[in-house]
Design a protein around this motif. Structure first.
Motif, short mmCIF file in Angstrom:
data_model
loop_
_atom_site.label_atom_id
_atom_site.label_comp_id
_atom_site.label_asym_id
_atom_site.label_seq_id
_atom_site.Cartn_x
_atom_site.Cartn_y
_atom_site.Cartn_z
N TRP A 47 1.00 -0.42 7.18
CA TRP A 47 2.22 -1.21 7.31
C TRP A 47 3.06 -1.13 6.04
CZ3 TRP A 47 4.57 -5.12 10.52
CH2 TRP A 47 4.10 -5.11 11.83
N VAL A 48 2.41 -1.24 4.89
CA VAL A 48 3.14 -1.17 3.62
C VAL A 48 3.79 0.21 3.46
CG1 VAL A 48 2.87 -1.17 1.10
CG2 VAL A 48 1.74 -2.93 2.47
N LYS A 49 3.02 1.26 3.66
CA LYS A 49 3.56 2.61 3.50
C LYS A 49 4.66 2.91 4.51
CE LYS A 49 -0.21 5.01 1.21
NZ LYS A 49 -1.14 6.15 1.28
N GLU A 50 4.45 2.50 5.74
CA GLU A 50 5.44 2.79 6.78
C GLU A 50 6.72 2.01 6.56
OE1 GLU A 50 6.39 4.89 10.50
OE2 GLU A 50 5.41 5.25 8.59
N SER A 51 6.62 0.76 6.13
CA SER A 51 7.84 -0.01 5.87
C SER A 51 8.60 0.58 4.68
CB SER A 51 7.53 -1.49 5.64
OG SER A 51 6.87 -1.70 4.43
N MET A 52 7.88 1.08 3.69
CA MET A 52 8.54 1.71 2.54
C MET A 52 9.10 3.09 2.90
SD MET A 52 6.03 0.50 -0.50
CE MET A 52 7.11 0.88 -1.85
N ARG A 53 8.46 3.78 3.84
CA ARG A 53 8.98 5.07 4.28
C ARG A 53 10.30 4.86 5.04
NH1 ARG A 53 9.41 8.37 8.71
NH2 ARG A 53 8.60 6.77 10.09
N ARG A 54 10.32 3.86 5.90
CA ARG A 54 11.51 3.61 6.71
C ARG A 54 12.64 2.96 5.92
NH1 ARG A 54 11.85 3.11 12.14
NH2 ARG A 54 12.53 0.95 11.96
N THR A 55 12.30 2.11 4.97
CA THR A 55 13.31 1.42 4.18
C THR A 55 12.87 1.36 2.72
OG1 THR A 55 13.72 0.04 6.13
CG2 THR A 55 14.76 -0.64 4.08
N PRO A 56 13.03 2.47 1.99
CA PRO A 56 12.65 2.42 0.57
C PRO A 56 13.56 1.44 -0.18
CG PRO A 56 13.78 4.47 1.09
CD PRO A 56 13.58 3.75 2.38
N VAL A 57 12.99 0.73 -1.13
CA VAL A 57 13.75 -0.25 -1.90
C VAL A 57 14.90 0.46 -2.62
CG1 VAL A 57 13.64 -1.90 -3.80
CG2 VAL A 57 11.78 -1.77 -2.15
N VAL A 58 14.63 1.60 -3.21
CA VAL A 58 15.66 2.41 -3.85
C VAL A 58 15.90 3.62 -2.95
CG1 VAL A 58 16.29 3.72 -5.92
CG2 VAL A 58 14.88 1.65 -6.13
N PRO A 101 9.32 10.69 13.92
CA PRO A 101 9.71 10.33 12.55
C PRO A 101 10.55 9.06 12.42
CG PRO A 101 10.91 12.26 13.27
CD PRO A 101 9.87 11.98 14.31
N LEU A 102 11.33 8.71 13.40
CA LEU A 102 12.17 7.52 13.28
C LEU A 102 11.47 6.25 13.76
CD1 LEU A 102 15.63 8.98 14.35
CD2 LEU A 102 14.74 8.61 12.05
N ALA A 103 10.33 6.39 14.41
CA ALA A 103 9.60 5.23 14.93
C ALA A 103 8.78 4.56 13.83
CB ALA A 103 8.68 5.66 16.06
N PHE A 104 8.61 3.24 13.96
CA PHE A 104 7.71 2.51 13.07
C PHE A 104 6.30 2.70 13.60
CE2 PHE A 104 5.35 -1.36 11.88
CZ PHE A 104 5.48 -1.27 10.51
N CYS A 105 5.47 3.39 12.83
CA CYS A 105 4.12 3.72 13.28
C CYS A 105 3.16 3.65 12.09
CB CYS A 105 4.11 5.11 13.92
SG CYS A 105 2.50 5.56 14.57
N PRO A 106 2.69 2.45 11.73
CA PRO A 106 1.79 2.33 10.58
C PRO A 106 0.48 3.08 10.76
CG PRO A 106 2.07 0.20 11.67
CD PRO A 106 2.99 1.16 12.35
N GLU A 107 0.09 3.32 12.00
CA GLU A 107 -1.17 4.03 12.25
C GLU A 107 -1.11 5.48 11.78
OE1 GLU A 107 -0.75 0.56 14.84
OE2 GLU A 107 0.56 2.27 14.53
N ARG A 108 0.09 6.04 11.61
CA ARG A 108 0.20 7.43 11.14
C ARG A 108 -0.47 7.60 9.77
NH1 ARG A 108 5.52 9.26 11.76
NH2 ARG A 108 6.37 7.28 12.40
N TRP A 109 -0.58 6.52 9.00
CA TRP A 109 -1.15 6.60 7.66
C TRP A 109 -2.67 6.46 7.66
CZ3 TRP A 109 2.08 8.53 4.35
CH2 TRP A 109 3.44 8.38 4.60
N MET A 110 -3.26 6.21 8.83
CA MET A 110 -4.70 6.03 8.91
C MET A 110 -5.43 7.33 9.23
SD MET A 110 -4.45 2.37 10.87
CE MET A 110 -6.19 2.07 11.04
N ALA A 111 -4.70 8.36 9.60
CA ALA A 111 -5.30 9.65 9.94
C ALA A 111 -5.66 10.41 8.66
CB ALA A 111 -4.32 10.48 10.77
N PRO A 112 -6.69 11.28 8.71
CA PRO A 112 -7.09 12.03 7.52
C PRO A 112 -5.97 12.88 6.94
CG PRO A 112 -8.72 12.26 9.25
CD PRO A 112 -7.57 11.54 9.85
#
Length: 190
Positions: A47-58, A101-112
Motif C-alpha cells: 500500500w505504501v509503495k503503490e500510493s507513492m508510485r501513483r502519487t509521489p510527494v515530489v 499501470p494506472l490501477a491501484f494494485c498494492p499486491e503488485r509489490w508482493m510478487a518476487p
C-alpha cells in the motif's frame, strides 16, 4: 500519509485486507511494532509503495543536462534545464504494463519480481537517493498499521480534488473523522 488516506478513501475494500493482515501480525508478534512485525506486513508495504508510485510527494525532479542527448525526437543541449516527471514515469513505465499501470494494485509489490528499481523512485536514486527513505517507509507502515488497527476512518469529502505541483496535496485538506476501535476490529461500546 495523505496519499495513503486518499487510496483508503478510493479503495475501502482494501482496508479490510489491511486489517486482516494486522490481526495476523498481532497474533504472531503481539501489538508492539518491532522490526520483525514490520517485516511481516507485505500488504501494508505494498500500500505504501503503490500510493507513492501513483502519487509521489515530489512529482517532478528538475536537473541540468551535463551533456547533450536526444529524447523523444528532441535534442537537449548541455546546460539546458530538464525536468523528469516522476508521477508519469512511475505510472506509465512499461514494466507495469502487464499489471494495469494506472490501477491501484498494492499486491503488485508482493510478487518476487516486484523489485523494479528505476521504475519506482519516489525517493530519487543513485547518489541523490534520499537518506531518509528507509525511515520514511517504516514510518508510513507504522502509520498505516496503527490507523487500521485502532480507527475507522470516515471521509467527509468524497470528491477531494488534488494539486500535484509543486507538492502533491488535497485542495481542501482532506477532512476526516476518526472513530476508535478495539484491536479486535469492533467499535468500543459507549
Amino acid at each position: 500519509m495523505l496519499c495513503l488516506l486518499e487510496e483508503m478513501r478510493k479503495h475501502p475494500e482494501g482496508v479490510q485486507a489491511l486489517r486482516a493482515e494486522q490481526a495476523a501480525v498481532i497474533a504472531e508478534h503481539g501489538e508492539e511494532l518491532t522490526p520483525t512485525a514490520l517485516a511481516a506486513m507485505p500488504l501494508a508495504e505494498g500500500w505504501v509503495k503503490e500510493s507513492m508510485r501513483r502519487t509521489p510527494v515530489v512529482p517532478i525532479v528538475p536537473r541540468t543536462a551535463i551533456q547533450g542527448f536526444e529524447v523523444g525526437g528532441f535534442w537537449v543541449r548541455p546546460g539546458q534545464p530538464v525536468v523528469a516527471g516522476l508521477r508519469s514515469t512511475m505510472q506509465l513505465d512499461p514494466r507495469f504494463e502487464g499489471s494495469k499501470p494506472l490501477a491501484f494494485c498494492p499486491e503488485r509489490w508482493m510478487a518476487p519480481e516486484a523489485s523494479r528499481d528505476a521504475a519506482w523512485m519516489p525517493f530519487g536514486g543513485g547518489p541523490r537517493l534520499c537518506l531518509g527513505n528507509l525511515l520514511s517507509m517504516a514510518e508510513l507502515k507504522i502509520f498505516l498499521a496503527l490507523l487500521t488497527r485502532r480507527y475507522d476512518v470516515e471521509f467527509l469529502d468524497h470528491a477531494e480534488a488534488w494539486h500535484y505541483i509543486p507538492l502533491a496535496r488535497p485542495l481542501r485538506g482532506m477532512p476526516i473523522r476518526l472513530r476508535p476501535r478495539h484491536l479486535t476490529g469492533k467499535a468500543p461500546s459507549a
